[in-house]
Design a protein around this motif. Structure first.
Motif, PDB file in Angstrom:
ATOM      1  N   ARG A 120       0.828  -1.195   0.000  1.00 20.13           N
ATOM      2  CA  ARG A 120       0.000   0.000   0.000  1.00 20.13           C
ATOM      3  C   ARG A 120       0.871   1.256   0.000  1.00 20.13           C
ATOM      4  N   ALA A 121       1.930   1.255   0.793  1.00 24.13           N
ATOM      5  CA  ALA A 121       2.846   2.393   0.819  1.00 24.13           C
ATOM      6  C   ALA A 121       3.541   2.563  -0.530  1.00 24.13           C
ATOM      7  N   GLU A 122       3.879   1.429  -1.150  1.00 20.22           N
ATOM      8  CA  GLU A 122       4.513   1.494  -2.466  1.00 20.22           C
ATOM      9  C   GLU A 122       3.583   2.145  -3.484  1.00 20.22           C
ATOM     10  N   ARG A 123       2.299   1.794  -3.437  1.00 24.24           N
ATOM     11  CA  ARG A 123       1.340   2.388  -4.367  1.00 24.24           C
ATOM     12  C   ARG A 123       1.167   3.883  -4.091  1.00 24.24           C
ATOM     13  N   GLN A 124       1.171   4.255  -2.821  1.00 22.20           N
ATOM     14  CA  GLN A 124       1.025   5.663  -2.473  1.00 22.20           C
ATOM     15  C   GLN A 124       2.207   6.493  -2.999  1.00 22.20           C
ATOM     16  N   VAL A 125       3.407   5.968  -2.830  1.00 26.03           N
ATOM     17  CA  VAL A 125       4.590   6.672  -3.333  1.00 26.03           C
ATOM     18  C   VAL A 125       4.543   6.770  -4.857  1.00 26.03           C
ATOM     19  N   SER A 126       4.188   5.674  -5.503  1.00 24.59           N
ATOM     20  CA  SER A 126       4.101   5.691  -6.965  1.00 24.59           C
ATOM     21  C   SER A 126       3.048   6.676  -7.444  1.00 24.59           C
ATOM     22  N   ALA A 183      21.469   0.363  -0.782  1.00 18.67           N
ATOM     23  CA  ALA A 183      20.752   0.310  -2.054  1.00 18.67           C
ATOM     24  C   ALA A 183      19.808  -0.881  -2.097  1.00 18.67           C
ATOM     25  N   ALA A 184      20.280  -2.006  -1.539  1.00 15.66           N
ATOM     26  CA  ALA A 184      19.432  -3.198  -1.528  1.00 15.66           C
ATOM     27  C   ALA A 184      18.246  -3.018  -0.592  1.00 15.66           C
ATOM     28  N   GLU A 185      18.492  -2.403   0.590  1.00 13.90           N
ATOM     29  CA  GLU A 185      17.414  -2.228   1.561  1.00 13.90           C
ATOM     30  C   GLU A 185      16.414  -1.162   1.131  1.00 13.90           C
ATOM     31  N   SER A 186      16.832  -0.230   0.272  1.00 18.82           N
ATOM     32  CA  SER A 186      15.908   0.807  -0.186  1.00 18.82           C
ATOM     33  C   SER A 186      14.824   0.250  -1.077  1.00 18.82           C
ATOM     34  N   GLY A 187      15.064  -0.924  -1.637  1.00 18.93           N
ATOM     35  CA  GLY A 187      14.085  -1.524  -2.530  1.00 18.93           C
ATOM     36  C   GLY A 187      14.091  -0.906  -3.915  1.00 18.93           C
ATOM     37  N   ARG A 236      14.388  -3.752  -6.339  1.00 17.07           N
ATOM     38  CA  ARG A 236      13.355  -4.769  -6.201  1.00 17.07           C
ATOM     39  C   ARG A 236      11.962  -4.220  -6.479  1.00 17.07           C
ATOM     40  N   ARG A 237      11.701  -2.980  -6.065  1.00 16.18           N
ATOM     41  CA  ARG A 237      10.384  -2.383  -6.255  1.00 16.18           C
ATOM     42  C   ARG A 237      10.379  -1.592  -7.569  1.00 16.18           C
TER      43      ARG A 237
END
Length: 354
Positions: free
Chosen positions: A49-55, A149-153, A156-157
């Motif tokens: 959900r947070a990923e969609r909000q940022v996008s 960089a890996a932890e920022s996603g 991956r995202r």
């Protein structure tokens, strides 16, 4: 009576980190608080959900940038509208400010929301080191960068990464579009003046700028400098300032034997030469003339032109000679122009032939 008991204070130990308060330290190092996981750390649905909000924020930024560019086409530059509670403002400026503000805000808000909800928030203490890093420290920094960089996603995202790249790529286009504020494209507007309508069959009379009357050849005294405009251009005309900035003319009379340039002699009439009054450096009006040397001086930056030699530049920053107008007399003896200047007047510009 007070006594200093610091030397007798026992050493304090921190239970969790083993920090010691030595002599002179009133408190032990409390250390870092225990890390508390966020909801997005333990709930994948919350993370999505947070990923969609940022996008969504990045997508809104892209749409706002497109709206910024579209505003240049949609809103007239001179349209004024009333917007409560601001008042009367330019519709174009309001649209540009609103869309650009939304575009930049959404990028910043999206980045902050990403960092607070999805990037790693573990706090790690780091000891201070000398400025010069050794090989081990450099390797550790590189490793930390890779870990961050890996932890920022970011890799991956993909939705986050692509929308961020899209919004960041579109925003600079706003700056490119702002170049329009330099003015409309000149097209052929600078290549022609009001004298362009003159032909050998239908010449245009030269009108004295001071008396507003046509001039005869005998009115031009050798050694004098006279300013002229095309017949029909009136000072009360709405576009007078625009036209006179291109049409302004200066007339000098030089003894024919003193004219060095054959082409200038042919374009003139009995030693009377008609040159553009507009300096070819930045467009200042030329107003100074030295009759002994036949030099004209621009008062702005001291560009100097030899009017007896095709008005070529002999000093100063001007890039090319003053354009010359072909003149003759009509049946009544009045000075007339039979065509436009031999080249565009004023300073250089991209579309200028030379």
């Amino acid at each position: 009576m007070s006594h200093d008991t610091s030397d007798n204070m026992p050493e304090a130990h921190d239970a969790s980190h083993g920090a010691v308060a030595t002599h002179g330290d009133p408190f032990a190092d409390p250390g870092l608080p225990a890390h508390e996981p966020r909801r997005t750390d333990i709930d994948e649905r919350a993370a999505k959900r947070a990923e969609r909000q940022v996008s969504l924020l990045f997508i809104v930024s892209m749409l706002a940038t497109i709206g910024f560019i579209a505003s240049y086409v949609v809103f007239p530059i001179d349209e004024i509208v009333y917007i409560f509670p601001i008042g009367h403002v330019s519709s174009l400026n309001f649209a540009l400010g609103l869309t650009l503000g939304v575009a930049l805000f959404c990028i910043g808000a999206g980045a902050v929301h990403w960092a607070r909800t999805l990037m790693s928030d573990h706090e790690l203490p780091a000891e201070r080191h000398p400025i010069e890093a050794d090989d081990e420290l450099r390797a550790d920094v590189i490793e930390q960068f890779k870990t961050g960089a890996a932890e920022s996603g970011f890799g991956r995202r993909k939705m986050l990464r692509n929308t961020l790249i899209g919004s960041m790529a579109l925003v600079p286009l706003s700056g490119v579009v702002l170049l329009r504020d330099l003015g409309p494209l000149p097209e052929q507007k600078l290549a022609h003046t009001g004298w362009d309508k003159a032909t050998p069959q239908n010449p245009i009379a030269l009108v004295n700028m001071n008396t507003n009357k046509p001039m005869k050849a005998e009115d031009i005294i050798q050694g004098s400098l006279t300013f002229a405009k095309p017949e029909g251009l009136e000072e009360d005309a709405e576009d007078f300032q625009v036209q006179i900035a291109k049409d302004a003319l200066m007339l000098v009379r030089i003894a024919p034997e003193d004219i060095k340039d054959n082409q200038s002699r042919e374009l003139g009439f009995e030693g009377i030469l008609a040159y553009s009054k507009i300096c070819t450096h930045v467009g200042c009006p030329i107003s100074l003339y030295e009759q002994q040397t036949h030099h004209a001086l621009c008062p702005c930056h001291q560009s100097t032109f030899d009017l007896a030699d095709g008005a070529r530049v002999i000093f100063g920053p001007a890039g090319h000679p003053l354009p010359q107008l072909k003149i003759t007399t009509d049946e009544q003896g009045y000075l007339v122009a039979t065509g436009d200047f031999d080249e565009p007047v004023g300073p250089s510009y991209w579309e200028r032939p030379r």
